[in-house]
Design a protein around this motif. Sequence first.
Motif, PDB file in Angstrom:
ATOM      1  N   GLU A   5       0.707  -1.284   0.129  1.00 14.62           N
ATOM      2  CA  GLU A   5      -0.165  -0.041  -0.029  1.00 14.62           C
ATOM      3  C   GLU A   5       1.003   1.418  -0.125  1.00 14.62           C
ATOM      4  OE1 GLU A   5      -3.172   2.252  -0.387  1.00 14.62           O
ATOM      5  OE2 GLU A   5      -3.318   0.055  -0.404  1.00 14.62           O
ATOM      6  N   ALA A   6       0.788   2.162  -0.894  1.00 16.68           N
ATOM      7  CA  ALA A   6       1.687   2.982  -1.199  1.00 16.68           C
ATOM      8  C   ALA A   6       0.914   4.359  -1.534  1.00 16.68           C
ATOM      9  CB  ALA A   6       2.779   2.954  -2.132  1.00 16.68           C
ATOM     10  N   ASP A   7      -0.146   4.574  -1.044  1.00 14.58           N
ATOM     11  CA  ASP A   7      -1.047   5.625  -1.461  1.00 14.58           C
ATOM     12  C   ASP A   7      -0.855   6.988  -0.688  1.00 14.58           C
ATOM     13  OD1 ASP A   7      -2.561   7.706  -2.529  1.00 14.58           O
ATOM     14  OD2 ASP A   7      -4.526   6.388  -2.016  1.00 14.58           O
ATOM     15  N   PHE A   8       0.249   7.482  -1.177  1.00 17.76           N
ATOM     16  CA  PHE A   8       0.569   8.928  -0.223  1.00 17.76           C
ATOM     17  C   PHE A   8      -0.077  10.184  -0.703  1.00 17.76           C
ATOM     18  CE2 PHE A   8       4.162   5.990   0.494  1.00 17.76           C
ATOM     19  CZ  PHE A   8       4.037   5.593   1.745  1.00 17.76           C
ATOM     20  N   THR A   9      -1.031  10.103  -1.561  1.00 21.58           N
ATOM     21  CA  THR A   9      -1.542  11.136  -2.393  1.00 21.58           C
ATOM     22  C   THR A   9      -2.499  12.223  -1.182  1.00 21.58           C
ATOM     23  OG1 THR A   9      -3.632  10.016  -2.537  1.00 21.58           O
ATOM     24  CG2 THR A   9      -1.730  10.042  -4.527  1.00 21.58           C
ATOM     25  N   ARG A  10      -2.738  11.528  -0.272  1.00 26.52           N
ATOM     26  CA  ARG A  10      -3.454  12.448   0.845  1.00 26.52           C
ATOM     27  C   ARG A  10      -2.654  13.366   1.724  1.00 26.52           C
ATOM     28  NH1 ARG A  10      -8.624   8.596   2.245  1.00 26.52           N
ATOM     29  NH2 ARG A  10      -9.173   8.285   0.486  1.00 26.52           N
ATOM     30  N   VAL A  11      -1.219  13.122   1.780  1.00 19.34           N
ATOM     31  CA  VAL A  11      -0.104  13.693   2.560  1.00 19.34           C
ATOM     32  C   VAL A  11       0.288  14.625   1.606  1.00 19.34           C
ATOM     33  CG1 VAL A  11       2.132  13.217   3.671  1.00 19.34           C
ATOM     34  CG2 VAL A  11       0.568  11.363   3.494  1.00 19.34           C
ATOM     35  N   SER A  12       0.405  15.896   2.093  1.00 21.00           N
ATOM     36  CA  SER A  12       0.659  17.182   1.458  1.00 21.00           C
ATOM     37  C   SER A  12       1.933  17.946   1.658  1.00 21.00           C
ATOM     38  CB  SER A  12      -0.421  18.295   1.343  1.00 21.00           C
ATOM     39  OG  SER A  12      -0.410  18.403   2.603  1.00 21.00           O
ATOM     40  N   GLY A  13       2.572  17.584   3.016  1.00 23.29           N
ATOM     41  CA  GLY A  13       3.531  18.266   3.482  1.00 23.29           C
ATOM     42  C   GLY A  13       4.812  17.180   3.375  1.00 23.29           C
ATOM     43  N   ILE A  14       6.176  17.822   2.920  1.00 17.89           N
ATOM     44  CA  ILE A  14       7.151  17.052   2.948  1.00 17.89           C
ATOM     45  C   ILE A  14       7.602  16.450   4.391  1.00 17.89           C
ATOM     46  CG2 ILE A  14       8.961  18.864   3.254  1.00 17.89           C
ATOM     47  CD1 ILE A  14      10.628  17.233   0.970  1.00 17.89           C
ATOM     48  N   GLU A  15       7.517  17.236   5.365  1.00 14.67           N
ATOM     49  CA  GLU A  15       7.793  16.653   6.804  1.00 14.67           C
ATOM     50  C   GLU A  15       7.035  15.664   7.443  1.00 14.67           C
ATOM     51  OE1 GLU A  15      10.483  17.619   8.179  1.00 14.67           O
ATOM     52  OE2 GLU A  15      11.087  19.107   6.725  1.00 14.67           O
ATOM     53  N   GLU A  16       5.787  15.423   6.868  1.00 10.84           N
ATOM     54  CA  GLU A  16       4.934  14.396   6.973  1.00 10.84           C
ATOM     55  C   GLU A  16       5.438  13.392   6.360  1.00 10.84           C
ATOM     56  OE1 GLU A  16       0.195  12.915   7.249  1.00 10.84           O
ATOM     57  OE2 GLU A  16       0.691  15.005   6.455  1.00 10.84           O
ATOM     58  N   LEU A  17       5.805  13.467   5.006  1.00  9.82           N
ATOM     59  CA  LEU A  17       6.057  12.617   4.253  1.00  9.82           C
ATOM     60  C   LEU A  17       7.609  11.527   4.923  1.00  9.82           C
ATOM     61  CD1 LEU A  17       5.523  13.676   0.732  1.00  9.82           C
ATOM     62  CD2 LEU A  17       4.632  11.620   1.561  1.00  9.82           C
ATOM     63  N   ARG A  18       8.336  12.631   5.256  1.00  9.50           N
ATOM     64  CA  ARG A  18       9.784  12.254   5.733  1.00  9.50           C
ATOM     65  C   ARG A  18       9.586  11.440   7.266  1.00  9.50           C
ATOM     66  NH1 ARG A  18      12.998  17.751   4.342  1.00  9.50           N
ATOM     67  NH2 ARG A  18      13.670  17.324   2.666  1.00  9.50           N
ATOM     68  N   ALA A  19       8.320  11.790   7.954  1.00  9.02           N
ATOM     69  CA  ALA A  19       8.047  11.160   9.013  1.00  9.02           C
ATOM     70  C   ALA A  19       7.683   9.897   8.611  1.00  9.02           C
ATOM     71  CB  ALA A  19       7.143  11.947   9.958  1.00  9.02           C
ATOM     72  N   ILE A  20       6.808   9.447   7.758  1.00 10.76           N
ATOM     73  CA  ILE A  20       6.484   8.290   7.244  1.00 10.76           C
ATOM     74  C   ILE A  20       7.509   7.286   6.883  1.00 10.76           C
ATOM     75  CG2 ILE A  20       5.149   7.243   5.524  1.00 10.76           C
ATOM     76  CD1 ILE A  20       3.074   9.545   5.537  1.00 10.76           C
ATOM     77  N   LEU A  21       8.608   8.280   6.193  1.00 14.65           N
ATOM     78  CA  LEU A  21       9.749   7.309   5.491  1.00 14.65           C
ATOM     79  C   LEU A  21      10.663   6.861   6.791  1.00 14.65           C
ATOM     80  CD1 LEU A  21      11.214   6.487   3.279  1.00 14.65           C
ATOM     81  CD2 LEU A  21      12.507   8.856   2.995  1.00 14.65           C
ATOM     82  N   ASN A  22      10.600   7.774   7.759  1.00 12.90           N
ATOM     83  CA  ASN A  22      11.688   7.458   9.005  1.00 12.90           C
ATOM     84  C   ASN A  22      10.866   6.191   9.879  1.00 12.90           C
ATOM     85  OD1 ASN A  22      13.357   9.465   8.262  1.00 12.90           O
ATOM     86  ND2 ASN A  22      12.385  10.736  10.191  1.00 12.90           N
ATOM     87  N   ASP A  23       9.511   6.235   9.689  1.00 18.47           N
ATOM     88  CA  ASP A  23       8.873   5.011  10.401  1.00 18.47           C
ATOM     89  C   ASP A  23       9.013   3.566   9.561  1.00 18.47           C
ATOM     90  OD1 ASP A  23       7.737   6.344  12.443  1.00 18.47           O
ATOM     91  OD2 ASP A  23       5.867   6.604  11.355  1.00 18.47           O
ATOM     92  N   ILE A  24       8.988   3.910   8.138  1.00 18.45           N
ATOM     93  CA  ILE A  24       9.335   2.774   7.266  1.00 18.45           C
ATOM     94  C   ILE A  24      10.796   2.242   7.509  1.00 18.45           C
ATOM     95  CG2 ILE A  24       9.430   2.074   4.936  1.00 18.45           C
ATOM     96  CD1 ILE A  24       7.309   4.224   4.270  1.00 18.45           C
TER      97      ILE A  24
END
Length: 105
Positions: A5-24
């Motif tokens: 599952e890789a639908d990150f379209t609802r994530v708009s900010g780079i900091e939130e995306l980076r936080a998700i990447l850190n969790d991964i």
Amino acid sequence: MERAEADFTRVSGIEELRAILNDIDNSLLRVIERRIACCVRIAEYKREHDVPMMQPHRIEAAHRRADDFAAATGLDPAFLHKLYDLLIEESCRVEDLVIDGEPQR
């Protein structure tokens, strides 16, 4: 095989995306830790039962799994082979230490 599952379209900010990447990344590191722990137990078994450390058929099987996974997901098979090669190299290093009787942390 299902794609992750890789639908990150609802994530708009780079900091939130980076936080998700850190969790991964943290999850990935924990899986690697579990893999090494399993390799330690495999090495103990090999030592106790006089099984050679190197098992070439297992490496071939890992590369076949990488090829199958790449075909199913669209990931680069060369990348997955490199990743497996790194994991296998570390597994062999750890198994050698265990088989030789060196303590593990």
